[in-house]
Design a protein around this motif. Structure first.
Motif, mmCIF file in Angstrom:
data_model
loop_
_atom_site.group_PDB
_atom_site.id
_atom_site.type_symbol
_atom_site.label_atom_id
_atom_site.label_comp_id
_atom_site.label_asym_id
_atom_site.label_seq_id
_atom_site.Cartn_x
_atom_site.Cartn_y
_atom_site.Cartn_z
ATOM 1 N N GLY A 147 0.831 -1.182 0.000
ATOM 2 C CA GLY A 147 0.000 0.000 0.000
ATOM 3 C C GLY A 147 0.874 1.243 0.000
ATOM 4 O O GLY A 147 2.043 1.199 0.390
ATOM 5 N N VAL A 148 0.329 2.359 -0.458
ATOM 6 C CA VAL A 148 1.069 3.627 -0.499
ATOM 7 C C VAL A 148 0.222 4.697 0.173
ATOM 8 O O VAL A 148 -0.965 4.833 -0.116
ATOM 9 C CB VAL A 148 1.404 4.049 -1.948
ATOM 10 C CG1 VAL A 148 2.270 5.298 -1.949
ATOM 11 C CG2 VAL A 148 2.098 2.917 -2.690
ATOM 12 N N MET A 149 0.868 5.464 1.084
ATOM 13 C CA MET A 149 0.123 6.446 1.874
ATOM 14 C C MET A 149 1.005 7.649 2.196
ATOM 15 O O MET A 149 2.202 7.500 2.457
ATOM 16 C CB MET A 149 -0.363 5.813 3.183
ATOM 17 C CG MET A 149 -1.052 6.765 4.129
ATOM 18 S SD MET A 149 -1.341 6.032 5.766
ATOM 19 C CE MET A 149 -2.003 7.452 6.655
ATOM 20 N N HIS A 150 0.404 8.823 2.209
ATOM 21 C CA HIS A 150 1.080 10.009 2.730
ATOM 22 C C HIS A 150 0.958 9.978 4.258
ATOM 23 O O HIS A 150 0.140 10.672 4.852
ATOM 24 C CB HIS A 150 0.478 11.281 2.155
ATOM 25 C CG HIS A 150 1.088 11.692 0.861
ATOM 26 N ND1 HIS A 150 2.408 12.078 0.757
ATOM 27 C CD2 HIS A 150 0.580 11.754 -0.394
ATOM 28 C CE1 HIS A 150 2.685 12.373 -0.505
ATOM 29 N NE2 HIS A 150 1.600 12.182 -1.225
ATOM 30 N N ALA A 151 1.816 9.157 4.877
ATOM 31 C CA ALA A 151 1.766 8.968 6.323
ATOM 32 C C ALA A 151 2.760 9.846 7.064
ATOM 33 O O ALA A 151 2.864 9.767 8.285
ATOM 34 C CB ALA A 151 2.031 7.497 6.665
ATOM 35 N N CYS A 152 3.512 10.674 6.328
ATOM 36 C CA CYS A 152 4.464 11.573 6.974
ATOM 37 C C CYS A 152 4.085 13.036 6.767
ATOM 38 O O CYS A 152 4.856 13.934 7.082
ATOM 39 C CB CYS A 152 5.876 11.318 6.456
ATOM 40 S SG CYS A 152 7.167 11.960 7.552
ATOM 41 N N GLY A 153 2.913 13.279 6.209
ATOM 42 C CA GLY A 153 2.432 14.645 6.082
ATOM 43 C C GLY A 153 2.982 15.427 4.915
ATOM 44 O O GLY A 153 2.800 16.643 4.834
ATOM 45 N N HIS A 154 3.633 14.760 3.959
ATOM 46 C CA HIS A 154 4.193 15.489 2.833
ATOM 47 C C HIS A 154 3.103 16.129 1.979
ATOM 48 O O HIS A 154 3.341 17.159 1.336
ATOM 49 C CB HIS A 154 5.074 14.574 1.984
ATOM 50 C CG HIS A 154 6.295 14.082 2.687
ATOM 51 N ND1 HIS A 154 7.223 13.259 2.100
ATOM 52 C CD2 HIS A 154 6.761 14.312 3.946
ATOM 53 C CE1 HIS A 154 8.198 12.990 2.962
ATOM 54 N NE2 HIS A 154 7.920 13.611 4.098
ATOM 55 N N ASP A 155 1.916 15.526 1.966
ATOM 56 C CA ASP A 155 0.793 16.147 1.258
ATOM 57 C C ASP A 155 0.450 17.495 1.875
ATOM 58 O O ASP A 155 0.144 18.471 1.168
ATOM 59 C CB ASP A 155 -0.420 15.220 1.250
ATOM 60 C CG ASP A 155 -0.817 14.739 2.646
ATOM 61 O OD1 ASP A 155 0.034 14.716 3.558
ATOM 62 O OD2 ASP A 155 -1.997 14.363 2.827
ATOM 63 N N ALA A 156 0.522 17.586 3.201
ATOM 64 C CA ALA A 156 0.269 18.857 3.888
ATOM 65 C C ALA A 156 1.374 19.865 3.585
ATOM 66 O O ALA A 156 1.114 21.053 3.394
ATOM 67 C CB ALA A 156 0.160 18.626 5.391
ATOM 68 N N HIS A 157 2.617 19.408 3.528
ATOM 69 C CA HIS A 157 3.739 20.305 3.234
ATOM 70 C C HIS A 157 3.592 20.905 1.839
ATOM 71 O O HIS A 157 3.803 22.114 1.642
ATOM 72 C CB HIS A 157 5.068 19.547 3.327
ATOM 73 C CG HIS A 157 5.294 18.895 4.653
ATOM 74 N ND1 HIS A 157 6.286 17.962 4.867
ATOM 75 C CD2 HIS A 157 4.648 19.033 5.844
ATOM 76 C CE1 HIS A 157 6.247 17.558 6.123
ATOM 77 N NE2 HIS A 157 5.257 18.194 6.735
ATOM 78 N N MET A 158 3.237 20.072 0.859
ATOM 79 C CA MET A 158 3.038 20.578 -0.502
ATOM 80 C C MET A 158 1.889 21.574 -0.555
ATOM 81 O O MET A 158 1.994 22.629 -1.201
ATOM 82 C CB MET A 158 2.765 19.408 -1.448
ATOM 83 C CG MET A 158 3.990 18.584 -1.798
ATOM 84 S SD MET A 158 3.607 17.281 -3.004
ATOM 85 C CE MET A 158 3.132 15.933 -1.907
ATOM 86 N N ALA A 159 0.794 21.244 0.104
ATOM 87 C CA ALA A 159 -0.372 22.125 0.080
ATOM 88 C C ALA A 159 -0.056 23.476 0.711
ATOM 89 O O ALA A 159 -0.465 24.529 0.196
ATOM 90 C CB ALA A 159 -1.544 21.458 0.803
ATOM 91 N N MET A 160 0.698 23.479 1.826
ATOM 92 C CA MET A 160 1.056 24.746 2.462
ATOM 93 C C MET A 160 1.977 25.569 1.566
ATOM 94 O O MET A 160 1.846 26.795 1.477
ATOM 95 C CB MET A 160 1.703 24.485 3.827
ATOM 96 C CG MET A 160 0.730 24.013 4.889
ATOM 97 S SD MET A 160 1.435 23.909 6.553
ATOM 98 C CE MET A 160 2.540 22.509 6.377
ATOM 99 N N ALA A 161 2.923 24.911 0.895
ATOM 100 C CA ALA A 161 3.823 25.638 -0.002
ATOM 101 C C ALA A 161 3.049 26.278 -1.155
ATOM 102 O O ALA A 161 3.321 27.420 -1.544
ATOM 103 C CB ALA A 161 4.902 24.698 -0.532
ATOM 104 N N ILE A 162 2.074 25.563 -1.698
ATOM 105 C CA ILE A 162 1.234 26.128 -2.749
ATOM 106 C C ILE A 162 0.404 27.283 -2.194
ATOM 107 O O ILE A 162 0.183 28.304 -2.872
ATOM 108 C CB ILE A 162 0.333 25.053 -3.373
ATOM 109 C CG1 ILE A 162 1.180 24.058 -4.183
ATOM 110 C CG2 ILE A 162 -0.746 25.679 -4.252
ATOM 111 C CD1 ILE A 162 1.876 24.660 -5.394
ATOM 112 N N GLY A 163 -0.045 27.156 -0.941
ATOM 113 C CA GLY A 163 -0.768 28.257 -0.311
ATOM 114 C C GLY A 163 0.077 29.514 -0.233
ATOM 115 O O GLY A 163 -0.400 30.628 -0.499
ATOM 116 N N VAL A 164 1.353 29.360 0.142
ATOM 117 C CA VAL A 164 2.271 30.504 0.176
ATOM 118 C C VAL A 164 2.413 31.091 -1.220
ATOM 119 O O VAL A 164 2.415 32.321 -1.409
ATOM 120 C CB VAL A 164 3.645 30.081 0.721
ATOM 121 C CG1 VAL A 164 4.642 31.236 0.624
ATOM 122 C CG2 VAL A 164 3.521 29.604 2.160
#
Length: 452
Positions: A147-164
């Motif tokens: 299985g593959v999962m964003h279990a380290c929060g990298h999806d959140a890091h990318m989203a915040m960078a795009i927000g900036v």
């Protein structure tokens, strides 16, 4: 990453938060009007789109050096915002550059693209159901369908960078400098036999043309949503994976003297390794290293003494010097104990380890007020974590600031919480706004020369 404790008294910090927004607006306006004076409101307006982006990325995770669709999604959004975009850096990395309309320094923000080989168990509507072939250095799962999962929060890091990116690109003409967003592949490690991660990004020139003066990074973690933990010096530990093989001579379990039993030798080695942090490391100079055996394998049958025992584990150290010393001591200890019993031992350290990381102290002091006010709760100051992250590679080249932000959903706060790298890890979506505000304001603060 360490858990962040809940705040105790948010009332006074919230009052100070309002004063900070006023101060920033007054300081930057100089009578001409600051387009980011209402930055919190701007972030709140764009937040639904940022959350939607995170959910889409979370639903379609990809493993290190294979983040093709994720990279395409990020690059497309950056181009829509007017960034100069470079793709294919260190395999799948994306770099976006936004040149402001006013002269000023280059500031970099780093986010990660890759996910982990875990089967998600959150039950969320946007949970990942994808599977892929594991090409990493885990000897147990390598080559298997996982299985593959964003279990380290990298999806959140990318989203915040795009927000900036959205916040600062909205008023590009007023931006007093250049924003450089680095979306890095393979932070969790590249496939076995490949290069990747921060080291390869740097090798391929990510810190050049334009060259950033500083770099910022946030890592989400289990903890009270929207709170920060910051170190003014040490941030993360180095991490090395080892495989030790203790070889004896196989024989019948009823007649152990006719062979060489590697099982008690392995047990002695494991125990002796624990004296390296407790008895052989100078704890008055640095915190102790951590040596953990995570897997022990050997044997074919209950009444047969095995020929070999294999140990796999992780080593965490605080500095380059401590790392070199610990690795040497582990090998010497294993070989000496094995030799005393007539066995042999080898300790292999797998490629792709992480080096220890440090924040720039002056930069931490300069940006602490922003974190304090954006969070609205006291920032916890600590001495770093034994977690590892290759953000350390950037911070070894230019001044860096790496902080942790709690993102445990309030509904889960009083329940057993899954940490990062676990199949139940969850991110509180509204907390993304806190991260966007922090990164945006730190960028503006540095570009404007405030707090020097």
């Amino acid at each position: 990453m360490a858990t962040i404790p809940p705040s105790r008294s948010p009332i006074k910090p919230l009052l100070a938060l309002s004063l900070l927004w006023l101060a920033i607006g007054t300081q930057a306006s100089a009578g001409s009007g600051d387009p980011w004076a209402d930055l919190p409101a701007q972030v709140d307006t764009l937040l639904p789109g940022v959350i939607e982006l995170r959910h889409a990325i979370h639903r379609h995770p990809e493993l290190g050096n294979r983040e093709f669709k994720t990279a395409e999604r990020i690059a497309r959004r950056l181009r829509e915002l007017g960034f100069e975009v470079q793709t294919g850096v260190a395999h799948t990395g994306v770099v976006g550059v936004l040149k402001g309309g006013q002269p000023g320094p280059v500031v970099a923000i780093r986010a990660e693209l890759d996910a982990l080989p875990l089967t998600e168990q959150t039950g969320l509507a946007y949970a990942s159901t994808l599977r892929a072939k594991d090409e990493g250095n885990d000897l147990r799962s390598r080559g298997k369908d996982v299985g593959v999962m964003h279990a380290c929060g990298h999806d959140a890091h990318m989203a915040m960078a795009i927000g900036v990116a959205e916040v600062l690109a909205a008023h590009r003409d007023a931006l007093p400098g250049t924003l450089k967003l680095i979306f890095q592949p393979a932070e969790e490690g590249p496939p076995l036999g490949e290069q990747g991660g921060a080291a390869l990004m740097i090798k391929q020139g990510v810190l050049q043309a334009p060259a950033p003066e500083v770099i910022f990074g946030i890592h989400v973690t289990a903890g009270t949503a929207g709170t920060f933990t910051l170190s003014k010096a040490r941030t993360t530990a180095s991490a090395d994976t080892f495989v030790a093989r203790i070889t004896g001579r196989q024989t019948h379990a009823a007649f152990p003297w006719t062979g060489i039993d590697p099982v008690p030798v392995a047990a002695q080695i494991i125990l002796a390794w624990q004296t390296i942090p407790s008895r052989q490391s100078n704890l008055s100079v640095l915190p102790a290293p951590v040596i953990s055996v995570g897997r022990l394998e050997g044997g074919d049958r209950h009444n047969i003494i095995p020929a070999e025992i294999r140990l796999e584990g992780s080593i965490r150290t605080i500095s380059d010097e401590q790392r070199e010393d610990v690795l040497k001591r582990m090998s010497n200890t294993a070989q000496s104990i094995a030799q005393a019993s007539g066995a042999t031992a080898t300790v292999e350290y797998l490629p792709g380890g992480y080096r220890s990381g440090y924040n720039d102290t002056a930069l931490a002091e300069r940006m602490l007020p922003v974190l304090q006010q954006v969070s609205g709760t006291p920032v916890k100051i600590d001495n770093g974590t034994y977690g590892a992250d290759d953000f350390a590679e950037y911070a070894r080249q230019i001044p860096g600031l790496f902080m942790r932000m709690g993102v445990t959903p309030p509904a889960l706060q009083d329940k057993p919480v899954w940490p990062t790298h676990s199949p139940g890890f969850q991110v509180d979506d509204p907390s993304l706004a806190t991260g966007i505000k922090a990164l945006s304001l730190m960028t503006l603060r540095y570009m404007r020369g405030e707090g020097q």
